[in-house]
Design a protein around this motif. Sequence first.
Motif, short mmCIF file in Angstrom:
data_model
loop_
_atom_site.label_atom_id
_atom_site.label_comp_id
_atom_site.label_asym_id
_atom_site.label_seq_id
_atom_site.Cartn_x
_atom_site.Cartn_y
_atom_site.Cartn_z
N LEU A 238 6.26 3.34 38.84
CA LEU A 238 4.97 3.39 38.16
C LEU A 238 4.00 2.35 38.73
N ARG A 239 3.94 2.30 40.05
CA ARG A 239 3.07 1.33 40.70
C ARG A 239 1.60 1.76 40.68
N SER A 240 1.35 3.05 40.67
CA SER A 240 -0.04 3.51 40.70
C SER A 240 -0.66 3.40 39.32
N ALA A 241 -1.98 3.17 39.29
CA ALA A 241 -2.69 3.05 38.01
C ALA A 241 -2.62 4.35 37.23
N ARG A 242 -2.64 5.49 37.93
CA ARG A 242 -2.61 6.78 37.23
C ARG A 242 -1.28 6.98 36.52
N ARG A 243 -0.20 6.69 37.18
CA ARG A 243 1.12 6.84 36.55
C ARG A 243 1.30 5.85 35.41
N MET A 244 0.80 4.64 35.63
CA MET A 244 0.93 3.63 34.59
C MET A 244 0.14 4.03 33.35
N ARG A 245 -1.05 4.55 33.56
CA ARG A 245 -1.88 4.99 32.44
C ARG A 245 -1.19 6.12 31.67
N ALA A 246 -0.58 7.05 32.42
CA ALA A 246 0.12 8.16 31.79
C ALA A 246 1.32 7.66 30.99
N PHE A 247 2.05 6.69 31.55
CA PHE A 247 3.21 6.12 30.83
C PHE A 247 2.76 5.45 29.55
N ASN A 248 1.69 4.66 29.62
CA ASN A 248 1.19 3.97 28.43
C ASN A 248 0.83 4.97 27.34
N ARG A 249 0.19 6.06 27.73
CA ARG A 249 -0.23 7.05 26.75
C ARG A 249 0.95 7.81 26.16
N VAL A 250 1.97 8.06 26.98
CA VAL A 250 3.18 8.72 26.45
C VAL A 250 3.87 7.80 25.45
N MET A 251 3.99 6.51 25.77
CA MET A 251 4.61 5.55 24.86
C MET A 251 3.81 5.46 23.55
N ALA A 252 2.48 5.48 23.68
CA ALA A 252 1.64 5.43 22.48
C ALA A 252 1.84 6.67 21.63
N ALA A 253 1.94 7.84 22.27
CA ALA A 253 2.16 9.09 21.54
C ALA A 253 3.51 9.07 20.83
N LEU A 254 4.53 8.50 21.48
CA LEU A 254 5.85 8.42 20.85
C LEU A 254 5.82 7.49 19.64
N LEU A 255 5.06 6.42 19.74
CA LEU A 255 4.93 5.52 18.59
C LEU A 255 4.27 6.23 17.41
N VAL A 256 3.24 7.00 17.70
CA VAL A 256 2.58 7.75 16.64
C VAL A 256 3.55 8.78 16.06
N ALA A 257 4.33 9.43 16.93
CA ALA A 257 5.31 10.41 16.47
C ALA A 257 6.37 9.78 15.58
N SER A 258 6.65 8.49 15.82
CA SER A 258 7.66 7.82 14.99
C SER A 258 7.19 7.61 13.57
N LEU A 259 5.92 7.91 13.30
CA LEU A 259 5.41 7.84 11.92
C LEU A 259 5.95 8.99 11.07
N VAL A 260 6.45 10.04 11.70
CA VAL A 260 6.90 11.22 10.96
C VAL A 260 7.94 10.88 9.90
N PRO A 261 8.97 10.03 10.23
CA PRO A 261 9.94 9.70 9.17
C PRO A 261 9.32 9.07 7.93
N ILE A 262 8.20 8.35 8.10
CA ILE A 262 7.57 7.71 6.95
C ILE A 262 7.11 8.76 5.94
N LEU A 263 6.65 9.90 6.46
CA LEU A 263 6.12 10.93 5.56
C LEU A 263 7.19 11.49 4.64
N GLY A 264 8.45 11.39 5.08
CA GLY A 264 9.53 11.92 4.25
C GLY A 264 10.27 10.88 3.46
N MET A 265 9.82 9.61 3.57
CA MET A 265 10.51 8.53 2.84
C MET A 265 10.18 8.56 1.36
#
Length: 206
Positions: free
Chosen positions: A179-206
């Motif tokens: 992930l040396r290129s800025a484009r790949r790094m930006r994509a990785f950051n956004r995927v990680m951010a999306a996964l964090l948002v997705a991890s909110l799903v368990p809260i809805l069922g708590m």
Amino acid sequence: MENTLATWWPMAAFFFVSSITPGPNNIMLASSGLRHGFRRSVPHMLGISAGCMAMLLVVGMGAGQMFVRWPLLHTLLKLACGAYLLHLAWRTATAPTSLAAAPAASAPETDRPLSFWQAAAFQWVNPKVWAMILGVVALYIPSGPFALQLALAALIAGAVNLPSISVWTWFGVGLRHWLRSARRMRAFNRVMAALLVASLVPILGM
């Protein structure tokens, strides 16, 4: 003694599965390992393990009963957790696209790894950790002197959790060459951010 050991092994397995499977902690550690390297992520990892151990002791000694007596506290916890995860997701998505090789006095706030205390405090608003702690207290603490058994359970939690979560940090470190290129790094950051948002799903069922 045999009955106690028969309980500790399933508990250790439960800690292992809960610690090594994807969740907010591991997603952030993979991102931290990529951006900051393994050494700078050590306080983050230690904070996670210490926070889990402290939660197990406090909840095991009765603090978890507050949610039964005051359900509003549970709702407030969910809201706090959701707000903080969204903040972390935004911080991850907007992180710089250059890899940090060493600490810098001028590094922006969004490009610093979590400190020990930040990581430890985060466990109190992490729904996955709450599920793990409540499950252990309800199902796996052996009979006997409860305070002693709870302390031993906390030690097992730390011994299993730390090496398990370190795998995710090493995973992030291993991605640095890809992930040396800025484009790949930006994509990785956004995927990680999306996964964090997705991890909110368990809260809805708590």
